[in-house]
Design an enzyme around this catalytic site. Structure first.
Site, PDB file in Angstrom:
ATOM      1  N   HIS A  11       0.828  -1.202   0.000  1.00 24.04           N
ATOM      2  CA  HIS A  11       0.000   0.000   0.000  1.00 24.04           C
ATOM      3  C   HIS A  11       0.871   1.265   0.000  1.00 24.04           C
ATOM      4  O   HIS A  11       0.747   2.124  -0.867  1.00 24.04           O
ATOM      5  CB  HIS A  11      -0.929  -0.021   1.228  1.00 24.04           C
ATOM      6  CG  HIS A  11      -1.833   1.170   1.331  1.00 24.04           C
ATOM      7  ND1 HIS A  11      -3.146   1.144   0.918  1.00 24.04           N
ATOM      8  CD2 HIS A  11      -1.603   2.427   1.769  1.00 24.04           C
ATOM      9  CE1 HIS A  11      -3.684   2.349   1.105  1.00 24.04           C
ATOM     10  NE2 HIS A  11      -2.767   3.151   1.636  1.00 24.04           N
ATOM     11  N   GLU A  12       1.772   1.346   0.966  1.00 28.83           N
ATOM     12  CA  GLU A  12       2.622   2.544   1.067  1.00 28.83           C
ATOM     13  C   GLU A  12       3.549   2.652  -0.144  1.00 28.83           C
ATOM     14  O   GLU A  12       3.874   3.754  -0.592  1.00 28.83           O
ATOM     15  CB  GLU A  12       3.430   2.529   2.370  1.00 28.83           C
ATOM     16  CG  GLU A  12       2.585   2.490   3.658  1.00 28.83           C
ATOM     17  CD  GLU A  12       1.502   3.552   3.733  1.00 28.83           C
ATOM     18  OE1 GLU A  12       1.683   4.634   3.146  1.00 28.83           O
ATOM     19  OE2 GLU A  12       0.451   3.291   4.361  1.00 28.83           O
ATOM     20  N   HIS A  29       1.874   4.586  -2.855  1.00 25.94           N
ATOM     21  CA  HIS A  29       1.992   6.032  -2.622  1.00 25.94           C
ATOM     22  C   HIS A  29       3.383   6.515  -3.044  1.00 25.94           C
ATOM     23  O   HIS A  29       3.551   7.559  -3.661  1.00 25.94           O
ATOM     24  CB  HIS A  29       1.825   6.355  -1.133  1.00 25.94           C
ATOM     25  CG  HIS A  29       0.402   6.308  -0.641  1.00 25.94           C
ATOM     26  ND1 HIS A  29      -0.584   7.134  -1.138  1.00 25.94           N
ATOM     27  CD2 HIS A  29      -0.194   5.565   0.335  1.00 25.94           C
ATOM     28  CE1 HIS A  29      -1.723   6.884  -0.490  1.00 25.94           C
ATOM     29  NE2 HIS A  29      -1.522   5.937   0.403  1.00 25.94           N
ATOM     30  N   GLU A  78      -4.494   8.041  -2.977  1.00 25.31           N
ATOM     31  CA  GLU A  78      -5.000   6.778  -2.451  1.00 25.31           C
ATOM     32  C   GLU A  78      -5.286   5.798  -3.589  1.00 25.31           C
ATOM     33  O   GLU A  78      -5.176   4.585  -3.421  1.00 25.31           O
ATOM     34  CB  GLU A  78      -6.260   7.063  -1.621  1.00 25.31           C
ATOM     35  CG  GLU A  78      -6.615   6.006  -0.605  1.00 25.31           C
ATOM     36  CD  GLU A  78      -5.540   5.755   0.455  1.00 25.31           C
ATOM     37  OE1 GLU A  78      -4.677   6.636   0.681  1.00 25.31           O
ATOM     38  OE2 GLU A  78      -5.569   4.662   1.042  1.00 25.31           O
TER      39      GLU A  78
END
Ligand code: ZN
Length: 508
Positions: free
Chosen positions: A263-264, A267, A302
């Site tokens: 997830h990170e 980003h 996101e």
């Protein structure tokens, strides 16, 4: 020197200060001993004030006036024109809210976060309620000063997702419910898959090595990045040349660090691939929030974390390639789990009270209940003292469960204590956008699906870099979507994605 160079240098100084704040923040959350809390808070406050004073200064106004005259007539899509426009909009918007109110809210936030922390620890909502009441009161004032046509919530959305409104959100939510609720019903009726093998002893080194290997394959450049540990995972950047991520390990639950890191990493890939020409400019600085960031809106950011984490990282194709390698890292732990069983376990649909632990399907319901509450609070139709009851009632209505206590209910998220009212919708907006980018890339790249099945992420990465990442904050989220996908934000692709994937997992 031309006016534009003066303007660019001025913004670059503000960007430098924002990067310094980010660095102090990263250090505080990953390295700093607890004793440094108070002095670090003061240091960050000082640098933030310097950045604020520099941006709100008469010098900014003068530079904007002269640079606007200089670039008049230039192509409306050029970086220069876009940078000046962004700075002008942020400048005008920030001047609408009285300085005194902003300062009061900032002071209140640091106190409120401590009360929230203590209230959560002791499961005592009343301990936090007075600060929350003041935060909501002041946020209503902020909305009033910013101004809005239909709903006070629209004024708050301007900060996180410009172009979004309460009315549009309500429509999107009702569309999503039509797709999500039947999936949830079928999942509940069919019962849980086998899960025992996720709860075995998974040493941290193996988790870290595997997650980082996948992150690099996706396109995260470790020469300009690093992975550390923190209580709450996050991504933070100090220009595109230094973009860091953190994760949290749970030895007894493999998916936590793995999907948290992916997830990170999503980003981070975004931040690392902004056009180098935009470094330090108004197109990599959120001048309204004074935050060094290359992504255009919270929702767009996101959409990248969710795309890599969910659409790629939780797909069957991904695990066809990677499951044998994961088994190689954890041979005894996964010895008796087949690929099929593993895939079902990491895509389990199961209502739980905690948003951050929610699966792909029920996650959006957590957002809807928060947003409905925030809208009612902004309209003054709901009193803070009634929040625990309303929270539990909505959780029951949406998810069919009642949180066991306020700690795992109304007190679970840090957002309100940090003054972040109006940011929750961007998580669901990100989910929706992620499917729009993905299907547009599929449409443009006939070879993409076959490449993904071979574990080759270069085509997808290249498409995202060329259509999303490189532009930084040059275009609005809506412009970016229309240029790359041909349509504005639209839940259709995301609903189709959920229906297909979970229709196969939980057939009628
Ligand atoms: Zn995120």
């Amino acid at each position: 020197m031309t006016s534009y160079q003066d303007f660019d240098d001025h913004i670059a100084q503000i960007n430098d200060l924002c990067c310094v704040i980010n660095l102090l923040n990263w250090d505080a959350r990953t390295q700093m001993p607890a004793g440094g809390n108070e002095t670090r808070g003061r240091q960050m406050g000082t640098v933030a004030r310097l950045a604020q004073e520099l941006f709100a200064s008469d010098q900014t106004a003068r530079l904007l006036d002269s640079v606007e005259a200089e670039i008049a007539g230039e192509d409306s899509g050029s970086y220069r024109v876009r940078a000046v426009r962004q700075a002008r909009e942020a400048y005008e918007l920030s001047r609408r809210v009285p300085v005194k109110l902003v300062a009061e809210l900032n002071t209140l936030k640091s106190v409120a976060q401590q009360y929230w922390d203590e209230a959560k620890e002791s499961n005592d909502f009343d301990h936090f309620a007075p600060s929350l009441e003041r935060i909501m009161e002041m946020t209503r004032q902020v909305a009033h000063y910013i101004g809005y046509q239909d709903h006070p919530y629209d004024a708050l959305l301007l900060r996180y997702e410009p172009g979004m409104t309460a009315a549009r959100l309500k429509k999107i939510f009702s569309e999503l419910k039509e797709t999500i609720l039947p999936i949830l019903e079928r999942a509940a009726a069919q019962g849980d898959p086998r899960l025992d093998f996720l709860d075995r002893d998974y040493p941290e080194e193996g988790q870290r090595a595997f997650s980082l290997e996948v992150a690099s394959e996706f396109g995260y450049d470790l020469n300009r990045g690093r992975l550390d540990r923190s209580a709450h995972p996050f991504e933070i950047s100090f220009t595109r040349n230094d973009v860091r991520i953190t994760t949290r390990y749970n030895r007894r639950f493999l998916p936590q660090a793995l999907f948290g890191t992916l997830h990170e990493c999503g980003h981070a890939i975004y931040e690392q691939n902004v056009d180098p020409a935009l470094t330090g400019t108004a197109l990599t600085t959120d001048l309204l929030d004074l935050y060094a960031v290359g992504g255009v809106s919270y929702g767009t950011h996101e959409s990248q974390s969710r795309l890599w984490e969910n659409l790629v990282g939780r797909s069957y194709g991904f695990w066809q390639v990677h499951y044998p390698r994961l088994k190689h890292v954890f041979p005894s732990q996964l010895a008796d789990a087949s690929l099929e069983e593993f895939y079902r376990a990491i895509n389990r649909v199961h209502p739980s009270p905690i948003r951050t632990e929610a699966d792909e399907v029920t996650y959006n319901l957590h957002i809807m209940l928060r947003v409905e509450i925030e809208m009612a609070l902004m309209e003054d139709k709901l009193a803070v003292k009634d929040l625990p009851e309303v929270w539990n009632e909505k959780t029951r209505a949406y998810l069919g469960i009642i949180p066991p206590d306020n700690k795992r209910g109304v007190l679970q998220d840090i957002h309100w204590s940090a003054g972040l009212v109006g940011s929750f919708p961007t998580y669901t907006i990100g989910n929706i956008m992620s499917a729009q980018w993905y299907t547009a890339a599929q449409r443009d790249l006939p070879e993409m699906d076959a490449a993904l099945e071979q574990g080759n992420y270069a085509p997808l990465f290249g498409w995202l870099r060329d259509h999303v990442y490189r532009y930084g904050r040059t275009f609005s989220a809506s412009e970016l979507l229309q240029r790359a996908t041909g349509s504005d934000l639209n839940s259709e692709r995301y609903r189709a994605y959920l229906s297909k994937k979970y229709g196969e997992l939980f057939p009628e």
